[in-house]
Scaffold this motif. Structure first.
Motif, short mmCIF file in Angstrom:
data_model
loop_
_atom_site.label_atom_id
_atom_site.label_comp_id
_atom_site.label_asym_id
_atom_site.label_seq_id
_atom_site.Cartn_x
_atom_site.Cartn_y
_atom_site.Cartn_z
N THR A 147 -7.29 -2.59 3.98
CA THR A 147 -6.66 -2.06 2.76
C THR A 147 -6.45 -3.24 1.83
N ASN A 196 -7.51 6.90 -2.43
CA ASN A 196 -8.60 6.25 -3.15
C ASN A 196 -8.99 7.01 -4.42
N SER A 212 -6.58 -5.02 -2.34
CA SER A 212 -6.37 -4.80 -3.77
C SER A 212 -6.15 -6.13 -4.46
N GLY A 237 -0.82 0.24 4.98
CA GLY A 237 -1.24 -1.11 4.62
C GLY A 237 -1.29 -2.07 5.79
N THR A 257 1.00 5.54 -1.32
CA THR A 257 1.36 6.67 -0.46
C THR A 257 2.46 7.49 -1.10
N TYR A 276 -8.31 1.61 -0.14
CA TYR A 276 -7.31 1.93 0.88
C TYR A 276 -8.01 2.39 2.16
N VAL A 290 -6.08 9.34 3.06
CA VAL A 290 -6.63 8.10 2.51
C VAL A 290 -7.63 8.41 1.41
N ALA A 335 0.83 -1.22 0.00
CA ALA A 335 0.00 0.00 0.00
C ALA A 335 0.86 1.26 0.00
N THR A 384 -9.66 -1.95 -5.77
CA THR A 384 -8.76 -1.50 -4.71
C THR A 384 -9.48 -0.57 -3.75
#
Length: 450
Positions: A247, A224, A249, A242, A139, A237, A220, A135, A235
């Motif tokens: 979270t 998304n 995917s 993560g 970021t 988030y 967040v 994740a 996915t």
């Protein structure tokens, strides 16, 4: 009264005519023509044949004579019509051969694609699953989108606050991946991204989120939104690190993100670092054990109890003069702890990369065989073929877009005459005629109408 006799032949029509040569001055009356079929000497009279008409002979002669006059020179010196060219090459060609069987993992999911060529395949079509620290790729992507770094720029400075220290201490008890921080510590944006991506520091993910969006929830939302913009339909988030199992995917979605993130030079540079040095924490190491193996130069590991072992990776593959970029993901591999999980995912990735290197190579897409024709206005034709085989890099079954550019000859057709080119995957091959076509006849030149 007795009339005196008149002399013979003096106006007396009733007088007998003289016969033979003795009749002098007598009028000759032609005898009528005998009727057809009258018998002479015991046989029928032959029926006369109709005369042969001269028109059949005279008309072509007169036409030719006329053409050979003032118009013949014009006809013979007129430019010949340009031949027509027809190509049989379709807009898409498939590399021949049986598609390779890839060693996909028996559990979890996987996805492979090669930049510039397309999707090699994937496995595991189930619902989205936790992805752990992978994740953090999103970021870093959001941070660099909002705060770009050019060249060797370090970027703005982040100051570690008391809240950041408190967050760090609170995460230690849960065994998360962290880097040591102290209140008042100064980290550049690049320092923070290195701590985020190499040792996978969850506390730095939290700090970057607050710095960028003011709160973790707001950040967040940005994650998304970026996922939606990239088309990552499976996915969701819930946090920037993560760590939370919510979270989720898929391997395919994360490959989409990996492609986008690698287009940011600063991101690509950071994920390829084996280690770095930052304030307070000092030297930090990259958790990606495959770095430098089989051409791997990134991207991000991930592991939690719920996610298992995960790896979003990129590798360089050299085929001939070309260097290709492989981007893949293997998720949710089993293991009792982080080392076992990462060992399991690395084992799968090694097998996949070995198979890719055997499968992805140069193949003949188009042989030197007739691939069209050129036809003249007077009905002569010649086939056209690639001058050399058209070879491309790929794998059996791959559909390759093809561009064909053709130029018909100006007049006649000579053997080996260039009539265009065919291009696929950046490779170009000339098209030429296989044989010559006979010139038009004199009669065709003289009688052409167009």
């Amino acid at each position: 009264m007795t009339q005196a006799p008149m002399p013979d032949g003096a106006g007396n029509n009733n007088a007998p005519q003289a016969r033979g040569s003795a009749a002098v001055g007598a009028a000759r009356v032609p005898a009528p023509a005998p009727a057809a079929g009258t018998v002479y000497g015991g046989g029928p009279t032959p029926t006369p044949k109709p005369r042969r008409t001269l028109l059949a002979v005279l008309i072509p002669t007169l036409v030719l004579a006329g053409l050979l006059g003032s118009g013949a020179a014009v006809q013979l010196t007129r430019d010949l019509p340009r031949p027509t060219l027809t190509s049989d090459i379709t807009a898409t060609l498939r590399i021949p051969g049986k598609p390779a069987s890839m060693p996909w993992p028996g559990t979890g999911s996987a996805e492979l694609m090669i930049e510039g060529l397309g999707r090699l395949g994937g496995s595991g079509s189930g619902p989205a699953q936790p992805i752990g620290s992978v994740a953090k790729v999103m970021t870093a992507y959001v941070i660099l989108q909002n705060h770009p770094l050019d060249g060797d720029q370090e970027g703005p400075t982040l100051t570690v606050t008391a809240d950041d220290v408190e967050d760090y201490e609170g995460r230690k008890v849960t065994g998360q991946s962290l880097v040591h921080v102290e209140e008042g510590e100064k980290l550049t944006e690049r320092d923070a991204l290195e701590a985020l991506m190499l040792p996978s520091a969850n506390n730095i993910a939290h700090q970057l989120a607050i710095w960028d969006a003011g709160s973790e929830d707001a950040f967040v939302d940005r994650m998304n939104a970026a996922a939606d913009e990239l088309g990552m339909a499976n996915t969701e988030y819930s946090d920037p690190s993560g760590f939370l199992p919510t979270t989720i995917s898929t391997a395919a979605d994360q490959v989409i993100l990996g492609r986008a993130a690698l287009k940011l030079p600063a991101f690509a540079e950071i994920v390829e670092l084996p280690d770095a040095t930052i304030p307070v924490a000092g030297k930090i190491n990259n958790y990606n054990d495959l770095l430098g193996e089989n051409g791997v130069f990134g991207i991000k590991t991930g592991s939690t109890d719920q996610a298992g072992g995960c790896l979003l990776f990129a590798a360089r593959l050299k085929v001939g003069a070309k260097t290709l970029i492989i981007i893949g993901a293997v998720f949710n591999q089993p293991g009792a702890n982080t080392p076992e999980q990462l060992a399991a995912v690395n084992k799968v990735v090694r097998k996949l990369l070995t198979s890719v290197r055997k499968t992805v190579k140069e193949y003949e897409l188009l042989p030197t065989a007739p691939a069209g024709r050129v036809e003249t206005a007077w009905g002569e034709t010649a086939t056209i073929s690639p001058a050399t085989p058209l070879k491309v890099v790929g794998w059996p079954g791959l559909s390759v877009p093809v561009k064909v550019r053709t130029t018909a000859p100006a007049e006649g057709i000579a053997a080996g005459q260039e009539v265009g080119e065919v291009e696929a995957s950046g490779v170009r091959v000339k098209l030429h005629t296989d044989t010559a076509a006979p010139e038009p006849s004199l009669w065709w030149r003289l009688t052409r109408l167009e």
